[in-house]
Design an enzyme around this catalytic site. Sequence first.
Site, PDB file in Angstrom:
ATOM      1  CG  ASN A 324      56.483  89.334  74.222  1.00 13.94           C
ATOM      2  OD1 ASN A 324      56.235  88.188  73.875  1.00 13.94           O
ATOM      3  ND2 ASN A 324      55.803  89.949  75.185  1.00 13.94           N
ATOM      4  CG  ASP A 468      61.127  94.533  77.176  1.00 10.60           C
ATOM      5  OD1 ASP A 468      61.450  94.906  78.314  1.00 10.60           O
ATOM      6  OD2 ASP A 468      59.971  94.191  76.854  1.00 10.60           O
ATOM      7  CG  HIS A 472      57.891  86.427  77.636  1.00  8.44           C
ATOM      8  ND1 HIS A 472      57.091  85.452  78.184  1.00  8.44           N
ATOM      9  CD2 HIS A 472      58.445  87.102  78.681  1.00  8.44           C
ATOM     10  CE1 HIS A 472      57.135  85.546  79.509  1.00  8.44           C
ATOM     11  NE2 HIS A 472      57.954  86.534  79.834  1.00  8.44           N
ATOM     12  CD  GLU A 511      63.146  92.309  81.117  1.00  6.19           C
ATOM     13  OE1 GLU A 511      62.575  92.693  82.162  1.00  6.19           O
ATOM     14  OE2 GLU A 511      62.636  92.420  79.980  1.00  6.19           O
TER      15      GLU A 511
END
Length: 694
Positions: A324, A468, A472, A511
């Site tokens: 991201n 992670d 996004h 996540e």
Amino acid sequence: MKKTTIALSIALLAGCSQTSQDTIYLTAADDQVAFEQNSDGLWVAEQYFDKGQYNLSITGKNATCGDTYALAELSRAKFNTPMAVDNCAEQSDVPLRIYKANTYQFELDAQNQQLTVKVKPKQKTNFADTCPVATDALTTIDVAQTFTDGTRVRDALSGQEVTVENGKVVMQAAVNSQGLLLLEEAKEYQDATFSWDNATVYFVMTDRFYNGNPGNDNSYGRTQDGEQEIGTFHGGDLAGLTKKLDYIESLGVNAIWITSPLEQIHGWVGGGNNGDFKHYGYHGYYHQDWTKLDANMGTEDELREFVDTAHQKGIRIVWDVVMNHTGYATLADMQEFGFGKLYLDDQEAKEILGEKWTDWTPKSGQSWHSFNDYIKYNEAEAWDKWWGTDWLRTDIGNYDAPGYNDITMSLNFLPDLKTESEKKTGLPNFYVNKDTNATDVQRTPREHLITWLSDWVREYGIDGFRIDTAKHVEMEAWQELKDSTTEALAEWKQNNPEKALDDLPFWMTGEVWAHGVIKSDYFNNGFDSIINFEFQTDVAPKALDCFAKLDQDFNRYAKAINSDDSFNVLSYLSSHDTALFWASRSKSFDDQHKAANALMMSPGAVQIYYGDEIARDFGPTGSDTHQGTRSPMPWDQIEGERAVLLEHWQALGDFRKRHPAVAKGQHITRNQSGYYAFERQYEDDKVLVVYTGN
């Protein structure tokens, strides 16, 4: 249409004749069950039925007028409705359709000539207000539905063994078990065949774990801050992980999730809201080059030794992956790679920042944020020498400004990678001034990142990724990453058959903030698992009061996870981004034992955060509350109560590792008086977990 006969022998009080029989029988197939009259005067029979259509025959002993029943008004039996019956029918006829396999209850009101059919109510012991209370006396446990007479049964926590007699065993929970007995057949076991569905994952922040090679502690000119060292590198590395693999293995762990070992920004930024500490990318979330290892983590030879040694122990390797965002711009990287611009001329820079800009420290009235005051962020040409506008959106130079949705926003002001862009680009502009393994070809940013990450899998046999900030990045990117890494791992296994543990495909968990036990669209886009945020906050704390209060959640987890091969979650007690259970919930070592019981008996995959097993303390945190969750592993403090706690985690881990039923099995509550118990059963493996109270 299936034909099932239920024979009733009953004292009939109405109809055209009477009998004087006092026994009622339920006959279904070859089974005959004695009826009992309840306190309301109803005659009750119970029978298990699979899904299907049945035509029941309800008759008394003589099957004559007065004890031969048929529905008087309905063509087919309804559930939970008193139905009028004719007890003087020429032929018993009660059609019934079963929509769900279950045990059903038949209530015959002979006085009023009514029949009621319903699902047998579940007999639940209400532990909301009352919990089993431990005593000094041994507990007699009914194990008849799990273990046959003559079976030698062992408690995995205490090691005590007894033989089942008349369907029962008499045992006592170990002192440090917090009332728990883990009952298994007493025999030699091989470790269960691994699947990601029954994984026990050890999550370690590499820099904070163990320093195996002090020679790499100050790579790229990184230094300590001489204070609390909240955000500096502490020295943990890949060599340290290798040296501690025996310790990790002792916990029954079969997968290690490590923070990203890839090259981070070389310099620091201001840490916390107040800029009260120097903050490096020690945690692996400030990427700078996806094709190089960070020198603080070690060499590629040390990486290969770590992965190969772990695989030899049957332990899979999972990497943290960030697609991201990149890391911030720092003074060290600006000076080293020639991008950005200062408000200072060369002489002023030398006087104020020093020969090496990264050595600057705050003066009176300044904080670690104050380095930004020297940087001219609006100089477009100077900042184009950094990543280039095809790669990032950020509030610097003439880069596109961050947006307001999940895909285009800037998390914590981190430069946002344009993974959704379809524009081809070469390497980041500053790579011309740095040592990199990246090939300068034209690809979209997403294609570059996926290629770089897949190359590590292809070369070293990395088994999985933890993604992670998954929400996004656009969904299709994750599916493309999964497809590419699956191909890469298969290629590595083909080229390294002597090292390959199995033929399992590449695995991905992720996540997604606040995600619970629900099958979301991520599972249709490359994910095999999602981190379960609800366990830490909503489920595990119940165990501190009463382990039995977990039953509803355990049952819900098992039904959701273990009925769907394409769905799993990763439950945890502590993490680097939320809280340490020991610091935020547990009030004593007893509590930490109870929390361990809750996590390690949970259906699905579980994650142990480094130090949970020894009650690692919350560390210095400054103005960033998350930093304290990343304290150093206290190797010199594993003694006394911490050593006892570690032994408990090890016993739980070993039990879980040899019994796939714990993670993958059907959860069957065994309601008993005086204690709580449940069975887990998967294929030919089954265990009985008993809670006798604290």
